[in-house]
Scaffold this motif. Structure first.
Motif, PDB file in Angstrom:
ATOM      1  N   GLU A 146     -75.583-130.932 -45.696  1.00 24.63           N
ATOM      2  CA  GLU A 146     -76.719-132.027 -46.403  1.00 24.63           C
ATOM      3  C   GLU A 146     -76.096-132.899 -47.233  1.00 24.63           C
ATOM      4  O   GLU A 146     -75.473-132.088 -48.133  1.00 24.63           O
ATOM      5  CB  GLU A 146     -77.890-131.229 -46.889  1.00 24.63           C
ATOM      6  N   ASP A 147     -76.183-134.084 -47.336  1.00 25.81           N
ATOM      7  CA  ASP A 147     -75.464-135.055 -48.362  1.00 25.81           C
ATOM      8  C   ASP A 147     -76.941-135.333 -49.298  1.00 25.81           C
ATOM      9  O   ASP A 147     -77.603-136.173 -48.723  1.00 25.81           O
ATOM     10  CB  ASP A 147     -74.767-136.175 -47.665  1.00 25.81           C
ATOM     11  N   ALA A 148     -76.800-134.629 -50.309  1.00 26.84           N
ATOM     12  CA  ALA A 148     -77.877-134.984 -51.203  1.00 26.84           C
ATOM     13  C   ALA A 148     -78.006-136.594 -51.700  1.00 26.84           C
ATOM     14  O   ALA A 148     -79.075-136.971 -51.825  1.00 26.84           O
ATOM     15  CB  ALA A 148     -78.007-133.704 -52.237  1.00 26.84           C
ATOM     16  N   GLU A 149     -77.015-136.868 -51.835  1.00 24.02           N
ATOM     17  CA  GLU A 149     -76.828-138.455 -52.468  1.00 24.02           C
ATOM     18  C   GLU A 149     -77.542-139.320 -51.357  1.00 24.02           C
ATOM     19  O   GLU A 149     -78.169-140.095 -51.507  1.00 24.02           O
ATOM     20  CB  GLU A 149     -75.358-138.801 -52.652  1.00 24.02           C
ATOM     21  N   LEU A 150     -76.926-139.080 -50.151  1.00 23.83           N
ATOM     22  CA  LEU A 150     -77.365-140.282 -48.949  1.00 23.83           C
ATOM     23  C   LEU A 150     -78.918-139.654 -48.363  1.00 23.83           C
ATOM     24  O   LEU A 150     -79.308-140.292 -47.493  1.00 23.83           O
ATOM     25  CB  LEU A 150     -76.453-140.249 -48.105  1.00 23.83           C
ATOM     26  N   GLY A 151     -78.883-138.308 -48.414  1.00 28.91           N
ATOM     27  CA  GLY A 151     -80.154-137.910 -47.813  1.00 28.91           C
ATOM     28  C   GLY A 151     -80.061-137.834 -46.536  1.00 28.91           C
ATOM     29  O   GLY A 151     -80.969-138.082 -45.657  1.00 28.91           O
ATOM     30  N   THR A 152     -78.845-137.253 -45.941  1.00 28.10           N
ATOM     31  CA  THR A 152     -78.755-137.176 -44.617  1.00 28.10           C
ATOM     32  C   THR A 152     -78.135-135.792 -44.175  1.00 28.10           C
ATOM     33  O   THR A 152     -77.774-134.893 -45.013  1.00 28.10           O
ATOM     34  CB  THR A 152     -77.544-138.123 -44.007  1.00 28.10           C
ATOM     35  N   TYR A 153     -78.464-135.374 -42.953  1.00 28.01           N
ATOM     36  CA  TYR A 153     -78.107-134.010 -42.223  1.00 28.01           C
ATOM     37  C   TYR A 153     -76.978-134.313 -41.293  1.00 28.01           C
ATOM     38  O   TYR A 153     -77.126-135.290 -40.365  1.00 28.01           O
ATOM     39  CB  TYR A 153     -79.123-133.331 -41.800  1.00 28.01           C
ATOM     40  N   THR A 154     -76.073-133.514 -41.104  1.00 23.51           N
ATOM     41  CA  THR A 154     -74.911-133.594 -40.382  1.00 23.51           C
ATOM     42  C   THR A 154     -74.450-132.252 -39.559  1.00 23.51           C
ATOM     43  O   THR A 154     -74.440-131.318 -40.215  1.00 23.51           O
ATOM     44  CB  THR A 154     -73.578-134.351 -40.827  1.00 23.51           C
ATOM     45  N   LEU A 155     -74.621-132.067 -38.516  1.00 21.06           N
ATOM     46  CA  LEU A 155     -74.074-131.159 -37.425  1.00 21.06           C
ATOM     47  C   LEU A 155     -72.503-130.982 -37.737  1.00 21.06           C
ATOM     48  O   LEU A 155     -71.794-131.862 -37.578  1.00 21.06           O
ATOM     49  CB  LEU A 155     -74.388-131.062 -36.176  1.00 21.06           C
ATOM     50  N   GLN A 156     -71.978-129.639 -37.800  1.00 14.20           N
ATOM     51  CA  GLN A 156     -70.580-129.495 -38.098  1.00 14.20           C
ATOM     52  C   GLN A 156     -70.198-129.886 -36.447  1.00 14.20           C
ATOM     53  O   GLN A 156     -68.801-130.538 -36.779  1.00 14.20           O
ATOM     54  CB  GLN A 156     -70.468-128.036 -38.283  1.00 14.20           C
ATOM     55  N   THR A 157     -70.835-129.703 -35.699  1.00 17.09           N
ATOM     56  CA  THR A 157     -70.169-130.075 -34.273  1.00 17.09           C
ATOM     57  C   THR A 157     -70.278-131.585 -33.997  1.00 17.09           C
ATOM     58  O   THR A 157     -69.508-131.866 -33.117  1.00 17.09           O
ATOM     59  CB  THR A 157     -71.157-129.387 -33.058  1.00 17.09           C
ATOM     60  N   GLU A 158     -71.038-132.233 -34.733  1.00 10.81           N
ATOM     61  CA  GLU A 158     -71.166-133.791 -34.531  1.00 10.81           C
ATOM     62  C   GLU A 158     -70.933-134.512 -36.034  1.00 10.81           C
ATOM     63  O   GLU A 158     -71.640-134.988 -36.566  1.00 10.81           O
ATOM     64  CB  GLU A 158     -72.493-134.067 -33.936  1.00 10.81           C
ATOM     65  N   PRO A 159     -69.850-134.404 -36.614  1.00 13.04           N
ATOM     66  CA  PRO A 159     -69.528-135.115 -38.089  1.00 13.04           C
ATOM     67  C   PRO A 159     -69.664-136.490 -38.166  1.00 13.04           C
ATOM     68  O   PRO A 159     -70.114-136.810 -39.177  1.00 13.04           O
ATOM     69  CB  PRO A 159     -68.226-134.464 -38.499  1.00 13.04           C
ATOM     70  N   ASP A 160     -69.686-137.139 -37.006  1.00 14.70           N
ATOM     71  CA  ASP A 160     -70.019-138.670 -37.128  1.00 14.70           C
ATOM     72  C   ASP A 160     -71.214-138.917 -36.994  1.00 14.70           C
ATOM     73  O   ASP A 160     -71.699-140.314 -37.241  1.00 14.70           O
ATOM     74  CB  ASP A 160     -69.150-139.473 -36.104  1.00 14.70           C
ATOM     75  N   LYS A 161     -72.276-138.097 -36.743  1.00 13.79           N
ATOM     76  CA  LYS A 161     -73.717-138.445 -36.434  1.00 13.79           C
ATOM     77  C   LYS A 161     -74.673-137.759 -37.352  1.00 13.79           C
ATOM     78  O   LYS A 161     -74.502-136.771 -37.478  1.00 13.79           O
ATOM     79  CB  LYS A 161     -74.198-137.942 -34.931  1.00 13.79           C
TER      80      LYS A 161
END
Length: 134
Positions: free
Chosen positions: A66-81
């Motif tokens: 979780e990127d708290a600054e951007l408010g985004t969630y990313t899967l370890q298996t799909e780091p670009d999404k």
């Protein structure tokens, strides 16, 4: 800058298990149907883990950053999404989120509209579509 607690917004969701560990989540999912899942805090600081039972009955763990600054969630298996909501990330894995846990978008309440029946041409209505008619 205030550090946000990962998972804080999801404590009330039925799929979130605040006190679950890798072992306890595996034990819980053993008796659940294939396709079941939970989200739990990760042993890695600042992360969550999805633990789910595949349609083949295999239990899998995937790290969520979780990127708290951007408010985004990313899967370890799909780091670009990146996903702007945890629910959209879960749905990208074809996991079925219980209806009660879906984020309800705020919508403006609109008054009920009642459509009047339109008379056919020459039917005597007041539509005013006849040139020179009155």
């Amino acid at each position: 800058m205030t550090q946000r607690i990962v998972g804080e917004a999801y404590r009330s969701k039925s799929y979130f298990r605040e006190d679950a560990t890798r072992g306890s989540s595996e034990a819980e999912l053993q008796s659940k149907p294939n396709g079941s899942f939970m989200v739990r805090p990760s042993s890695k600081a600042g992360c969550l883990t999805i633990t789910y039972k595949t349609m083949e009955g295999v239990i899998v763990h995937i790290l969520i950053t979780e990127d708290a600054e951007l408010g985004t969630y990313t899967l370890q298996t799909e780091p670009d999404k990146q996903h702007d909501r945890l629910e959209s990330l879960l749905q990208s894995l074809n996991l079925t989120i219980p209806e009660r846990d879906l984020v309800q978008r705020r919508t403006m309440a609109l008054p009920s509209l009642r459509l009047a029946q339109v008379d056919a041409p020459g039917g005597g209505g007041d539509g005013g579509s006849t040139p020179g008619g009155g």
